[in-house]
Each structure stands twice: as C-alpha cells, then as structure tokens.
Design a protein around this motif. Structure first.
Motif, PDB file in Angstrom:
ATOM      1  N   GLU A   1       0.830  -1.207   0.000  1.00 43.94           N
ATOM      2  CA  GLU A   1       0.000   0.000   0.000  1.00 43.94           C
ATOM      3  C   GLU A   1       0.864   1.257   0.000  1.00 43.94           C
ATOM      4  OE1 GLU A   1      -3.189   2.323  -0.422  1.00 43.94           O
ATOM      5  OE2 GLU A   1      -3.160   0.139  -0.563  1.00 43.94           O
ATOM      6  N   GLN A   2       1.933   1.263   0.802  1.00 43.74           N
ATOM      7  CA  GLN A   2       2.847   2.415   0.817  1.00 43.74           C
ATOM      8  C   GLN A   2       3.466   2.628  -0.562  1.00 43.74           C
ATOM      9  OE1 GLN A   2       5.561   1.158   3.854  1.00 43.74           O
ATOM     10  NE2 GLN A   2       4.433   2.164   5.501  1.00 43.74           N
ATOM     11  N   LEU A   3       3.860   1.559  -1.213  1.00 38.61           N
ATOM     12  CA  LEU A   3       4.483   1.661  -2.537  1.00 38.61           C
ATOM     13  C   LEU A   3       3.481   2.133  -3.586  1.00 38.61           C
ATOM     14  CD1 LEU A   3       6.630  -1.556  -2.321  1.00 38.61           C
ATOM     15  CD2 LEU A   3       7.516   0.789  -2.440  1.00 38.61           C
ATOM     16  N   ARG A   4       2.258   1.612  -3.516  1.00 40.04           N
ATOM     17  CA  ARG A   4       1.229   2.048  -4.470  1.00 40.04           C
ATOM     18  C   ARG A   4       0.915   3.535  -4.291  1.00 40.04           C
ATOM     19  NH1 ARG A   4      -0.310  -3.325  -4.165  1.00 40.04           N
ATOM     20  NH2 ARG A   4      -0.696  -4.267  -6.182  1.00 40.04           N
ATOM     21  N   GLU A   5       0.822   3.993  -3.045  1.00 39.13           N
ATOM     22  CA  GLU A   5       0.570   5.415  -2.790  1.00 39.13           C
ATOM     23  C   GLU A   5       1.714   6.271  -3.328  1.00 39.13           C
ATOM     24  OE1 GLU A   5      -0.214   5.977   1.378  1.00 39.13           O
ATOM     25  OE2 GLU A   5      -2.048   4.783   1.291  1.00 39.13           O
ATOM     26  N   LEU A   6       2.940   5.825  -3.130  1.00 41.66           N
ATOM     27  CA  LEU A   6       4.098   6.556  -3.635  1.00 41.66           C
ATOM     28  C   LEU A   6       4.074   6.638  -5.157  1.00 41.66           C
ATOM     29  CD1 LEU A   6       6.905   7.868  -3.135  1.00 41.66           C
ATOM     30  CD2 LEU A   6       7.857   5.562  -3.224  1.00 41.66           C
ATOM     31  N   LEU A   7       3.765   5.526  -5.811  1.00 36.43           N
ATOM     32  CA  LEU A   7       3.807   5.484  -7.268  1.00 36.43           C
ATOM     33  C   LEU A   7       2.595   6.128  -7.925  1.00 36.43           C
ATOM     34  CD1 LEU A   7       5.413   2.022  -7.987  1.00 36.43           C
ATOM     35  CD2 LEU A   7       6.476   4.241  -7.735  1.00 36.43           C
ATOM     36  N   ASP A   8       1.515   6.326  -7.172  1.00 38.99           N
ATOM     37  CA  ASP A   8       0.343   7.008  -7.736  1.00 38.99           C
ATOM     38  C   ASP A   8       0.699   8.399  -8.252  1.00 38.99           C
ATOM     39  OD1 ASP A   8      -1.442   4.964  -7.453  1.00 38.99           O
ATOM     40  OD2 ASP A   8      -2.402   5.757  -5.641  1.00 38.99           O
ATOM     41  N   SER A   9       1.679   9.025  -7.633  1.00 35.59           N
ATOM     42  CA  SER A   9       2.055  10.382  -8.019  1.00 35.59           C
ATOM     43  C   SER A   9       3.185  10.420  -9.051  1.00 35.59           C
ATOM     44  CB  SER A   9       2.475  11.173  -6.774  1.00 35.59           C
ATOM     45  OG  SER A   9       3.626  10.578  -6.196  1.00 35.59           O
ATOM     46  N   ILE A  10       3.638   9.261  -9.494  1.00 40.39           N
ATOM     47  CA  ILE A  10       4.765   9.186 -10.430  1.00 40.39           C
ATOM     48  C   ILE A  10       4.264   8.680 -11.782  1.00 40.39           C
ATOM     49  CG2 ILE A  10       6.990   8.113 -10.911  1.00 40.39           C
ATOM     50  CD1 ILE A  10       7.302   7.840  -7.855  1.00 40.39           C
ATOM     51  N   ASP A  11       4.429   9.497 -12.791  1.00 46.50           N
ATOM     52  CA  ASP A  11       4.049   9.094 -14.133  1.00 46.50           C
ATOM     53  C   ASP A  11       5.107   8.145 -14.692  1.00 46.50           C
ATOM     54  OD1 ASP A  11       2.203   9.237 -16.190  1.00 46.50           O
ATOM     55  OD2 ASP A  11       3.315  10.806 -17.234  1.00 46.50           O
ATOM     56  N   GLY A  12       4.681   7.081 -15.334  1.00 43.19           N
ATOM     57  CA  GLY A  12       5.636   6.181 -15.971  1.00 43.19           C
ATOM     58  C   GLY A  12       6.157   5.077 -15.080  1.00 43.19           C
ATOM     59  N   ALA A  13       5.447   4.760 -13.980  1.00 41.65           N
ATOM     60  CA  ALA A  13       5.894   3.685 -13.088  1.00 41.65           C
ATOM     61  C   ALA A  13       4.686   2.958 -12.513  1.00 41.65           C
ATOM     62  CB  ALA A  13       6.748   4.245 -11.962  1.00 41.65           C
ATOM     63  N   VAL A  14       4.848   1.661 -12.315  1.00 45.61           N
ATOM     64  CA  VAL A  14       3.769   0.863 -11.733  1.00 45.61           C
ATOM     65  C   VAL A  14       4.368  -0.206 -10.815  1.00 45.61           C
ATOM     66  CG1 VAL A  14       3.656  -0.758 -13.682  1.00 45.61           C
ATOM     67  CG2 VAL A  14       1.653  -0.420 -12.261  1.00 45.61           C
ATOM     68  N   PHE A  15       3.733  -0.415  -9.668  1.00 49.65           N
ATOM     69  CA  PHE A  15       4.067  -1.526  -8.777  1.00 49.65           C
ATOM     70  C   PHE A  15       3.139  -2.666  -9.162  1.00 49.65           C
ATOM     71  CE2 PHE A  15       3.107  -3.576  -4.534  1.00 49.65           C
ATOM     72  CZ  PHE A  15       4.246  -4.353  -4.534  1.00 49.65           C
ATOM     73  N   ASP A  16       3.721  -3.796  -9.574  1.00 51.74           N
ATOM     74  CA  ASP A  16       2.932  -4.894 -10.116  1.00 51.74           C
ATOM     75  C   ASP A  16       2.634  -5.984  -9.085  1.00 51.74           C
ATOM     76  OD1 ASP A  16       1.539  -6.042 -12.279  1.00 51.74           O
ATOM     77  OD2 ASP A  16       3.226  -7.365 -12.705  1.00 51.74           O
ATOM     78  N   GLY A  17       3.023  -5.774  -7.846  1.00 53.88           N
ATOM     79  CA  GLY A  17       2.673  -6.730  -6.809  1.00 53.88           C
ATOM     80  C   GLY A  17       3.853  -7.526  -6.291  1.00 53.88           C
ATOM     81  N   HIS A  18       3.526  -8.644  -5.629  1.00 54.32           N
ATOM     82  CA  HIS A  18       4.545  -9.439  -4.947  1.00 54.32           C
ATOM     83  C   HIS A  18       4.235 -10.921  -5.060  1.00 54.32           C
ATOM     84  CE1 HIS A  18       1.309  -8.771  -1.994  1.00 54.32           C
ATOM     85  NE2 HIS A  18       1.572 -10.019  -1.659  1.00 54.32           N
ATOM     86  N   GLU A  19       5.245 -11.711  -4.779  1.00 56.45           N
ATOM     87  CA  GLU A  19       5.118 -13.154  -4.611  1.00 56.45           C
ATOM     88  C   GLU A  19       5.784 -13.497  -3.293  1.00 56.45           C
ATOM     89  OE1 GLU A  19       7.062 -14.928  -7.965  1.00 56.45           O
ATOM     90  OE2 GLU A  19       5.270 -14.799  -9.211  1.00 56.45           O
ATOM     91  N   ILE A  20       5.212 -14.442  -2.563  1.00 57.17           N
ATOM     92  CA  ILE A  20       5.766 -14.872  -1.282  1.00 57.17           C
ATOM     93  C   ILE A  20       5.836 -16.394  -1.263  1.00 57.17           C
ATOM     94  CG2 ILE A  20       5.419 -14.899   1.227  1.00 57.17           C
ATOM     95  CD1 ILE A  20       3.898 -12.273   0.926  1.00 57.17           C
ATOM     96  N   ALA A  21       6.960 -16.925  -0.773  1.00 57.26           N
ATOM     97  CA  ALA A  21       7.113 -18.369  -0.640  1.00 57.26           C
ATOM     98  C   ALA A  21       6.037 -18.920   0.285  1.00 57.26           C
ATOM     99  CB  ALA A  21       8.494 -18.695  -0.086  1.00 57.26           C
ATOM    100  N   LEU A  22       5.632 -20.156   0.057  1.00 59.86           N
ATOM    101  CA  LEU A  22       4.587 -20.770   0.880  1.00 59.86           C
ATOM    102  C   LEU A  22       4.930 -20.777   2.361  1.00 59.86           C
ATOM    103  CD1 LEU A  22       3.451 -23.779  -1.339  1.00 59.86           C
ATOM    104  CD2 LEU A  22       2.220 -21.653  -0.875  1.00 59.86           C
ATOM    105  N   ASP A  23       6.223 -20.908   2.678  1.00 62.64           N
ATOM    106  CA  ASP A  23       6.606 -20.934   4.093  1.00 62.64           C
ATOM    107  C   ASP A  23       6.822 -19.533   4.662  1.00 62.64           C
ATOM    108  OD1 ASP A  23       9.060 -20.173   3.061  1.00 62.64           O
ATOM    109  OD2 ASP A  23      10.164 -21.880   3.869  1.00 62.64           O
ATOM    110  N   GLY A  24       6.643 -18.493   3.851  1.00 62.59           N
ATOM    111  CA  GLY A  24       6.766 -17.119   4.322  1.00 62.59           C
ATOM    112  C   GLY A  24       8.190 -16.647   4.542  1.00 62.59           C
ATOM    113  N   SER A  25       9.175 -17.386   4.072  1.00 64.19           N
ATOM    114  CA  SER A  25      10.569 -17.067   4.365  1.00 64.19           C
ATOM    115  C   SER A  25      11.184 -16.019   3.435  1.00 64.19           C
ATOM    116  CB  SER A  25      11.417 -18.334   4.301  1.00 64.19           C
ATOM    117  OG  SER A  25      11.396 -18.874   2.985  1.00 64.19           O
ATOM    118  N   HIS A  26      10.609 -15.837   2.253  1.00 64.12           N
ATOM    119  CA  HIS A  26      11.171 -14.885   1.291  1.00 64.12           C
ATOM    120  C   HIS A  26      10.124 -14.537   0.237  1.00 64.12           C
ATOM    121  CE1 HIS A  26      11.825 -18.841  -0.504  1.00 64.12           C
ATOM    122  NE2 HIS A  26      11.764 -18.216  -1.673  1.00 64.12           N
ATOM    123  N   GLY A  27      10.459 -13.519  -0.540  1.00 64.91           N
ATOM    124  CA  GLY A  27       9.524 -13.120  -1.585  1.00 64.91           C
ATOM    125  C   GLY A  27      10.152 -12.141  -2.556  1.00 64.91           C
TER     126      GLY A  27
END
Length: 102
Positions: free
Chosen positions: A26-52
């Motif tokens: 949410e913080q990243l999306r709010e930051l990028l809302d004001s920036i033309d030419g950039a998009v945050f496309d989301g995340h992936e997280i390992a099933l065990d939650g150890s990395h992403g």
C-alpha cells in the motif's frame, strides 16, 4: 507509456502474516500514484513465508530506484536483500544492475 525497464526486489523475513507485505504494498502504491511512468505490479511470497519478490515496471529504473529505496529499507518485518534493475525491454540484451542491500 511502454514501461520498458523493470525493478525486481528480493526480500527475506519470517512472514507469518500477510499484513506487513500488504502494508508495504500500500505504501508503494501510494508513492507510485504520483509518479508518471511507473507501476508496482505486486509481490510473490514463498509458501513458508521465508522470502519473496516485489515487481516494478517503469520508464527509468534508476530514477524509480532512488524514489522507492527509502520505503523498502524502512519496511518492518521484511528485509530487502537485493534489487535487480533491468534497463531495457525483456528478452533483449538489456543492461542489468544488481544492487546488494544492507
């Protein structure tokens, strides 16, 4: 806009709840809302939650990195370890810059 550049950020951290990554997203999306030419496309997280992984697409990866880096380094419960900046279209011989984070 073509968003030819990309930033892929690898993080670690024991994530037993999705709340920290959702808060960071949410913080990243709010930051990028004001920036033309950039998009945050989301995340992936390992099933065990150890990395992403976090995904960004933009017109200028070096410029976007300068804007998002403070937010990423300040994230709680998630430790960003490495970022890969791709300076061109996928499937080409685009320059890739690997940044190791503290």
């Amino acid at each position: 806009m073509s968003h030819d550049h990309a930033i892929i950020v690898y993080f670690e951290g024991w994530i037993n709840s999705l709340e920290p990554i959702h808060r960071l997203s949410e913080q990243l999306r709010e930051l990028l809302d004001s920036i033309d030419g950039a998009v945050f496309d989301g995340h992936e997280i390992a099933l065990d939650g150890s990395h992403g992984t976090l995904y960004f697409y933009c017109d200028n990866a070096k410029e976007l990195w300068g804007l998002i880096k403070p937010t990423l380094l300040a994230a709680d419960l998630i430790k960003c370890k490495e970022a890969m900046l791709r300076l061109g279209k996928p499937g080409t011989d685009a320059e890739e810059i690997i940044i190791n984070l503290p």
